[in-house]
Structure formats: structure tokens, C-alpha cells
Design an enzyme around this catalytic site. Structure first.
Site, PDB file in Angstrom:
ATOM      1  NE  ARG A  30      -3.434  -2.785   0.167  1.00 20.05           N
ATOM      2  CZ  ARG A  30      -3.228  -3.983  -0.375  1.00 20.05           C
ATOM      3  NH1 ARG A  30      -2.152  -4.245  -1.117  1.00 20.05           N
ATOM      4  NH2 ARG A  30      -4.126  -4.943  -0.221  1.00 20.05           N
ATOM      5  CB  ALA A  66      -0.356   2.383   3.965  1.00 19.65           C
ATOM      6  CG  LEU A  68       6.711   4.711   9.764  1.00 21.31           C
ATOM      7  CD1 LEU A  68       8.005   5.327   9.246  1.00 21.31           C
ATOM      8  CD2 LEU A  68       6.590   4.943  11.268  1.00 21.31           C
ATOM      9  N   GLY A 113       1.955   9.037   7.501  1.00 21.78           N
ATOM     10  CA  GLY A 113       3.017   9.656   6.713  1.00 21.78           C
ATOM     11  C   GLY A 113       2.605   9.927   5.268  1.00 21.78           C
ATOM     12  CD  GLU A 116       3.795  12.988   9.093  1.00 19.50           C
ATOM     13  OE1 GLU A 116       4.247  11.827   9.001  1.00 19.50           O
ATOM     14  OE2 GLU A 116       4.117  13.771  10.002  1.00 19.50           O
ATOM     15  CD  GLU A 136       0.538   9.360  12.100  1.00 28.83           C
ATOM     16  OE1 GLU A 136      -0.705   9.382  12.057  1.00 28.83           O
ATOM     17  OE2 GLU A 136       1.261   9.766  11.182  1.00 28.83           O
ATOM     18  NE  ARG A 139      -1.477   1.689  12.713  1.00 29.38           N
ATOM     19  CZ  ARG A 139      -2.692   1.146  12.616  1.00 29.38           C
ATOM     20  NH1 ARG A 139      -3.246   0.557  13.645  1.00 29.38           N
ATOM     21  NH2 ARG A 139      -3.351   1.169  11.470  1.00 29.38           N
ATOM     22  N   GLY A 144       5.758  12.287  12.625  1.00 27.02           N
ATOM     23  CA  GLY A 144       7.197  12.566  12.648  1.00 27.02           C
ATOM     24  C   GLY A 144       7.704  13.060  11.311  1.00 27.02           C
TER      25      GLY A 144
END
Ligand code: 1HE
Length: 262
Positions: A30, A66, A68, A113, A116, A136, A139, A144
Site C-alpha cells: 500500500r 499507507a 510509515l 506519513g 504528511e 498514529e 498506534r 514525525g
């Protein structure tokens, strides 16, 4: 064409190859971003050919990205974590403050990410299959890759806080409504629309594109008085370019397009 990483491909559009199309090519995962892929993104945006005047980034498969690659997260200690985040910052800085405007063509998951990365681009075009989330929070981690700086600029800190605290997912229409994307298009057409916009952008005077990428975001963060002064300097530099003078002359001579309703 592949880059030095098979998970990232680079092709060109436009009569003079003036549009670079950078494609995340890791559909089985992904388009999750492992370290090698983040570094490949940095490298490709640092080394775009001089002919390129605008770029598009999209993703293969059912999802844009998807986020990081969670399989690489496990063994990092605190200082490695800082360096890892700084690596993402440096790479996404090459997208945001590189040489050409970048348009994200979004579909499916734009999460963590992946969001991001999308927010480091200058324009986002989303198709109707797009959905946005910052998992995040659920999780047990934090953004970051620059998300805490870039996402609130688009939708405000309150909406980002809600996304991370509650796991809220925005669909494509709501994403456009709150400002995550600037264009909402039918499913399967985001890339075409992004390339169409990129060709238009490639036709701008380079100094105008430079000003929008490098001056506007800085002016927006300056106190008003400083911003107005920077604006005056930038305006003067842009309008003194021979290309600007030629474009204005063409309009005055009736040779350039008028502003028309869409
Ligand atoms: C992955 C990843 C990943 C999929 N890292 N392997 N991002 C997330 O928390 C999002 C996690 N991913 C998902 O919620 C879903 O995968 C999707 C909604 C994106 C897509 O769902 P679906 O049903 O199409 O695919 P799938 O079956 O979940 O995933 C297919 C494979 O990709 C599967 O591996 P396989 O070996 O079992 O085939 C998944 O494990 C793998 N995969 N996403 C690693 N993210 C700079 S800090 C940024 C911090 C973050 O980005 S945190 C948010 C991470």
C-alpha cells in the site's frame, strides 16, 4: 522509468517533458514508506532534470500511501527516532522547497506519513475514493514527518487533534470541504487532473512559481509588517524579470488570454 529504487518510478509528461510524474510503486504494501523509499523521494526531487517545471506525485494500486512502513519501527531507540524523523523532514523539505511546484494526485488511503507527504506538496487533487486519517494516535506514536507543522496550516490544530485523538477518518468530500484537498474529481481521474494542472503551472513565469513556493509560505509566517515588506521585495524581483515584462506587454497588445469564467 525506475529511479535507483524500484519502489519509486519517474516518468515525464508534456510536449517538452516539462512535467515530472513521480509514482510510489509499492502497491503490495500500500505504498508504505520505508527508509529507502523516503531517501529515494529526497533524491528524485533533488535531481529533477532542468527541463522539468512542475511535478506530480501519485501512488500505484488502490491507495496513495499507507504512511510509515510500520515493520521498520520496532527496534529504534530514542536518538535513532529523532534522526529518523529528521530524515523525513529533510526529504519532504526537498518536495516542498525544491525547484518546482508539486501536485499530489490522491486516491484511496492518504494516511499517517502518506498525509504528511501529501501536505508537503503545493496542491492536492483527490478523487472520490480518497480518505484521510492520522492513525498514529491509535498506534501509540506521533507524527514525525512534518505533520504537526503542515497539517494544522491546512485544517487547523483543532481538527488535527480530533483526527489523532479519536482516529477520525475524513472521506474525500469532507476532506475537500475542510481544506485537505483543493480539487475533488471522479474516481480514477486524479492523475489526469493533476497532470493537466501541472502543465498549466509549467507555463507560468519561473519567478512566479519560485515566489509562490519560497516567498509566500515565509510571508504567511512573518508578522504583518515584515510580510508586507518581503512582499514588496518579491513583487519587485518578479516584475523586473524580462519574461514578466513580455507577458504584460502581450496582454496590453491583446495577444494574451483574458481571465474567463470556468
Ligand atoms: C503495511 C502498512 C504500513 C499496509 N506499514 N505495512 N499507517 C497506518 O497505520 C496505516 C496502516 N494500513 C492500513 O490501515 C491499511 O493497510 C490500508 C487502509 C492502508 C489499506 O488496507 P488494505 O485492506 O487495502 O490492505 P492491507 O491488507 O491492510 O495491507 C496489505 C499489505 O500491506 C499487508 O501486508 P501483507 O504482508 O499482509 O500483505 C499490510 O501489513 C501492509 N501494510 N500498511 C507496513 N503502514 C514519519 S512518521 C509517520 C507515522 C505514520 O505514518 S503511522 C501510520 C502508519
Amino acid at each position: 522509468m525506475t529511479t535507483n529504487n524500484p519502489d519509486l518510478s519517474l516518468s515525464f509528461a508534456g510536449e517538452q517533458s516539462e512535467v515530472a510524474v513521480v509514482t510510489l510503486n509499492r502497491a503490495p504494501k500500500r505504498n508504505a514508506l520505508n527508509d529507502a523509499l523516503i531517501l529515494a523521494i529526497r533524491d528524485v526531487f533533488q535531481n529533477l532534470p532542468k527541463t522539468v517545471r512542475a511535478a506530480v506525485i501519485d501512488g500505484k494500486g488502490d491507495h496513495f500511501c499507507a504512511g510509515l512502513d510500520l515493520s521498520e519501527l520496532s527496534e529504534r531507540d530514542a536518538s535513532e527516532g529523532v534522526m529518523h524523523s529528521r530524515m523525513w523532514h529533510a526529504a519532504l523539505e526537498c518536495v516542498e522547497k525544491g525547484t518546482v511546484p508539486v501536485i499530489a494526485a490522491l486516491h484511496g488511503a492518504v494516511v499517517g506519513g502518506g498525509l504528511e507527504l501529501a501536505t508537503a506538496c503545493h496542491i492536492r487533487v483527490a478523487d472520490e475514493s480518497t480518505f484521510y486519517a492520522l492513525p498514529e494516535g491509535t498506534r501509540g506514536i506521533f507524527v514525525g514527518g512534518g505533520g504537526s507543522v503542515r497539517v494544522p496550516k491546512l485544517i487547523g490544530a483543532a481538527r488535527m487533534t480530533d483526527m489523532m485523538l479519536t482516529g477520525r477518518v475524513y472521506n474525500a468530500a469532507d476532506g475537500e470541504r475542510i481544506g485537505l484537498a483543493q480539487y475533488l474529481v471522479p474516481t480514477g481521474t486524479a492523475l489526469d487532473k493533476a497532470v493537466e494542472l501541472a502543465k498549466r503551472i509549467a507555463d507560468n513565469a519561473p519567478m512566479t512559481n519560485f515566489a509562490l513556493m519560497h516567498a509566500l509560505p515565509r510571508i504567511a509566517e512573518q508578522p504583518a509588517d515584515h510580510g508586507l515588506f518581503t512582499e514588496a521585495l518579491m513583487a519587485s524581483v518578479a516584475q523586473s524579470a524580462p519574461e514578466a515584462k513580455a507577458r504584460v506587454r502581450a496582454f496590453l497588445e491583446g495577444k494574451a488570454a483574458k481571465v474567463k469564467k470556468d
